[in-house]
Design a protein around this motif. Structure first.
Motif, PDB file in Angstrom:
ATOM      1  N   ARG A   5       0.861  -1.117   0.094  1.00  0.00           N
ATOM      2  CA  ARG A   5       0.001  -0.089  -0.126  1.00  0.00           C
ATOM      3  C   ARG A   5       0.895   1.229   0.015  1.00  0.00           C
ATOM      4  O   ARG A   5       0.983   1.951   0.861  1.00  0.00           O
ATOM      5  CB  ARG A   5      -0.850  -0.117   1.192  1.00  0.00           C
ATOM      6  N   GLY A  25      -4.031  -0.430  -3.497  1.00  0.00           N
ATOM      7  CA  GLY A  25      -2.847  -1.184  -3.066  1.00  0.00           C
ATOM      8  C   GLY A  25      -2.302  -2.023  -4.391  1.00  0.00           C
ATOM      9  O   GLY A  25      -2.957  -2.044  -5.158  1.00  0.00           O
ATOM     10  N   ARG A  41      -4.772  -3.329   2.902  1.00  0.00           N
ATOM     11  CA  ARG A  41      -5.460  -3.668   1.889  1.00  0.00           C
ATOM     12  C   ARG A  41      -6.683  -4.283   2.160  1.00  0.00           C
ATOM     13  O   ARG A  41      -7.754  -4.398   1.506  1.00  0.00           O
ATOM     14  CB  ARG A  41      -4.793  -4.415   0.973  1.00  0.00           C
TER      15      ARG A  41
END
Length: 859
Positions: free
Chosen positions: A665, A672, A714
């Motif tokens: 990320r 991401g 994420r």
């Protein structure tokens, strides 16, 4: 001569499907020469006649070749002494050496019922993801029925009189053959009627042999081996088996499985005259929709067999057994005679290897040498082009068997480099003899032996190619400290790590590839880990995965990966910044055209130069983020290719002063970076239980697929990363499991910081548990992001569990999951968890910017 040399290399290295062989002895019996003498590796003789075997040309050639295998003096006594040391030091290592180059085995595992290893034991020595397949011997099936139903005790108590005996026998025989027809682990059938009453099978005697009732009783009462030798009964068995094979396939809408017939050369209990395959012509014509395989080169009736294979579309000629049994001149003559009439598309290779692993080694070595000589002669004579000769090699050694037995296998394709210099044009196939040729052409090459540790760090030992040859040939072993199993990225040890003990790396030549985009004359190869005895080490990433894949047999698994990277470059302040800022998903912006396009195309071309062919590539959503899609492949090959492709992309980036990072990320404001994994199973009959297992054990899988704390940034709704709930949905990219088609899914909750071997092993292990426990799929197909549903709506879809939001939660789920720990290896899981907790603690002690830079520079 370059093309001829390449042809020679391909003959010596092309992977093999051995279409007819037998089980090996257990280690306990491998040295029992009184019961299983070693001399039959070069002779079909037995008893007193076997004493003359040392005076044959075949034996004398084998002595010289086996002396090279065992690195000893070329005498039979020295070979036995050296063999004793090899077997006692590590029988499996000798087996592995002798089966080198064998990709798939078809075993007639009914040659013996004791002192041998089970057919699945052989899986560990071959490359095929579908494992060893069986060939069912119909006469052995008949014997089993006599034993099971009319054994001596049963006969003494009650024996069916009149016609009941043969009818009962027929019912059981048909049932067992039909069941074998439907068994995916059975590749075909075999008859040894040649040994019993000859190949002159009557095809027009359809009467039920009621009078055989008395014969069956006599066999059971008086014949210890329960051997059926009466001609009418043997003919009846063959006709009945062929009818069942044909009719079962017809009713099932499939192609009949082939049947092999022993022909020609054999033990002294055959009638040599009736071993001529020409006697089978009426049977071949009557059962024209069943494929016949004429075994053992039909020697000395090779020309007759070749004629049958040339005029009947359902006849194939097997070239096995004679290699190591006859002289070198005879080997050449047999192959030349086989090719006089027989299309190369109807020639099959086998070793008829049995009991001793050296039977495999000698047969493969001698046949490769013979095939090389014959094909090179045909090329020099202008009969074949080099391209046609290469095609014949692939067909005889691999393709014909794969097609005939419906194995659905493709030979592993590995390439080093295709350089601009023709003299260095190295098309790679694996295995030792090709390595020898490679060393001769490029004596200064360096080989990097690689392994992936529990932090997903790729670690390397480098060897000049001549030293690497010694490792491949078993002349050196490379020990690595067991401390690696507890080691972090900076070489500190997690709790439990010690400096004593070591494991050994065994290179897997299937993974050998040239380094590209580096100023380096080198190649990489992945490795397996073994203990002091040469046994597989628990916790080896590649072994763990392969073990799970084998456990899933006969289900075959295919994996495919998407490589997402963010391309960064340093600004004037030394900070990493995205290569492109004017950037959006699947868009070629002006920024991308000016600053990235040429570089992206360079990456694709560089990967193609080492035989990694990207299916597509495009801009991803975040600044500087791009995706490269790899083709599907068997699990080990797919992950080896993934890691090599990533290394190559990073090499190419560094050549331009860039950094290609897998950091999950990079920007809190953008999507991401994942490493989405596609996984498919075939057949799809168990797909619901397979998927149910994955969903049931999803939190434990996350301990491997989301393997660092940063990975969980994420796990959020609305960022196309699988959202926050354990669910699946057809073409739903906001579900952690996206179904694409029958038996084909995508795992969204995975990134480039994972050790992909472990992540896929955990995923497939969960699917295996679903099948093994016949789990019911309670999760319904979810068409939306489950986070947008109310609790009641999620309940109706069977969605009840959240994806862990921290690494610690995933590790705890794994720790508490007894089934997953057991199948992955409890000792390994304990070490893995210790490493990940120590790693998490270390990273947590850093500031945000320091941690981000630290990870970007490592992944």
């Amino acid at each position: 001569m370059d093309d001829i040399d390449e042809l020679r290399s391909i003959v010596q290295a092309h992977p093999i499907i051995d279409n007819h062989a037998h089980n090996l002895l257990t280690a306990e019996n491998a040295l029992n020469y009184e019961k299983y003498p070693l001399e039959p590796v070069t002779s079909e003789a037995a008893g007193e006649a076997l004493k003359q075997a040392p005076y044959t040309l075949s034996h004398r050639l084998a002595v010289k070749q086996l002396a090279a295998l065992f690195n000893c003096e070329p005498t039979w006594e020295a070979i036995k002494a050296a063999r004793y040391k090899r077997v006692t030091a590590g029988y499996e290592e000798l087996v592995r050496k002798c089966l080198e180059g064998t990709y798939s085995l078809l075993l007639d595992d009914l040659l013996a019922d004791h002192d041998i290893e089970h057919y699945t034991w052989h899986d560990k020595f071959i490359g095929s993801p579908s494992g060893t397949r069986r060939i069912v011997r119909i006469e052995a099936v008949a014997t089993q029925i006599l034993h099971d139903i009319w054994g001596p005790k049963a006969v003494l108590l009650e024996y069916p009189q009149g016609s009941g005996g043969i009818l009962r026998f027929m019912d059981h025989f048909k049932e067992r053959v039909s069941k074998a027809c439907l068994d995916p682990m059975v590749a075909g059938f075999k008859s040894v009627i040649c040994y019993r009453s000859g190949l002159n099978v009557k095809i027009d005697d359809d009467r039920l042999p009621y009078e055989i009732d008395d014969m069956l009783r006599d066999i059971v009462m008086n014949e210890p081996s329960l051997r059926i030798a009466e001609k009418r009964m043997n003919d009846f068995l063959v006709r009945m088996a062929l009818t069942v094979i044909r009719d079962t396939a017809k009713s099932n809408g499939s192609k009949p499985k082939p049947i092999q017939f022993h022909t020609g050369l054999g033990d002294n209990d055959i009638d040599l005259v009736l071993a001529n395959p020409a006697y089978l012509q009426p049977l071949i014509e009557k059962y024209h929709d069943v494929d016949f395989v004429l075994l053992h080169s039909s020697y000395p009736y090779t020309r007759e067999a070749g004629y049958l294979a040339s005029v009947y579309p359902n006849v194939y000629l097997d070239l096995g057994e004679v290699y190591s049994m006859v002289s070198k001149d005879a080997e050449l003559t047999i192959l030349r005679q086989a090719m006089e009439l027989t299309p190369t598309s109807r020639l099959l290779w086998s070793t008829d290897g049995h009991f001793h692993p050296e039977t495999y080694w000698l047969s493969n070595r001698q046949f490769r040498d013979t095939l090389e000589t014959v094909l090179v002669d045909h090329v020099k004579q202008g009969v074949l082009t080099v391209s046609e000769a290469k095609e014949a090699v692939a067909d005889i050694l691999f393709n014909n068997s794969s097609k005939l037995y419906d194995l659905k296998l493709s030979p592993p394709k590995v390439a080093l480099e295709k350089s601009k210099s023709k003299s260095n044009d190295l098309s790679v196939i694996t295995y030792t003899k090709y390595l020898d040729a490679l060393a001769a052409q490029n004596p200064n090459m360096i080989v990097w032996m690689q392994w992936v540790d529990y932090t997903a760090t790729i670690r390397v030992r480098m060897f000049p190619i001549r030293e690497f040859q010694k490792i491949v040939k078993g002349q050196r072993r490379i020990g690595i400290t067991l401390a690696v199993l507890h080691m972090l990225q900076d070489d500190t040890l997690a709790q439990g790590g010690v400096a004593t003990g070591q494991f050994y790396m065994r290179p897997d030549l299937h993974s050998l590839r040239k380094n590209a985009a580096l100023k380096s004359n080198s190649a990489t190869v992945m490795t397996f880990w073994e203990d002091e005895k040469g046994e597989q080490l628990e916790g080896c990433p590649r072994t763990t995965l392969q073990r799970i894949v084998t456990a899933l047999n006969p289900i075959q698994v295919t994996l495919g990966f998407e490589i997402e990277v963010v391309i960064l470059r340093r600004d004037l302040d030394g900070e990493w910044k995205p290569l492109t800022r004017n950037h959006s998903w699947s868009n070629i912006t002006s920024d991308i055209r000016q600053n990235a396009l040429e570089f992206l195309e360079e990456i694709v071309a560089t990967l193609a130069s080492i035989d990694i062919h990207i299916e597509q590539f495009h801009a991803e959503s975040a600044p500087g983020q791009f995706e490269f899609v790899l083709p599907p492949a068997p699990p080990l090959e797919a992950i080896d290719t993934l890691l090599k492709a990533r290394q190559t992309i990073q090499n190419a980036a560094e050549g331009h002063g860039y950094r290609a990072t897998l950091y999950p990320r990079p920007y809190p404001f953008a999507a991401g970076t994942a490493s989405h994994a596609h996984f498919s199973i075939s057949p799809t009959t168990e797909e619901e239980s397979f998927l149910a297992g994955i969903l049931t054990h999803f939190s434990a899988i996350a301990a491997f697929s989301l393997s660092q704390d940063i990975s969980y940034e994420r796990v959020a709704s609305g960022v196309w990363a699988g959202s926050e709930w354990v669910a699946w949905g057809t073409q739903n990219r906001e579900a952690p499991i996206r179904k694409i088609s029958a038996g084909h899914w995508e795992l969204k909750q995975i990134d480039g910081l994972a050790n992909m071997y472990f992540a896929m092993a955990a995923l497939l292990a969960a699917g295996y548990l679903g099948i093994a426990h016949s789990l019911t799929l309670t999760h319904k197909d979810c068409p939306v992001d489950a986070s947008t549903l109310s609790a009641g709506e999620r309940q109706r879809f069977g969605i009840t569990e959240k994806i862990p939001k921290t690494l610690e939660a995933s590790l705890a789920a794994l720790e508490e999951n007894d089934d997953m720990c057991a199948i992955l290896g409890p000792g390994f899981v304990e070490k893995y968890i210790a490493v990940k907790r120590a790693e998490s603690k270390k990273l947590a002690s850093m500031g945000d910017d320091e941690r981000r830079t630290w990870l970007i520079e490592r992944y």
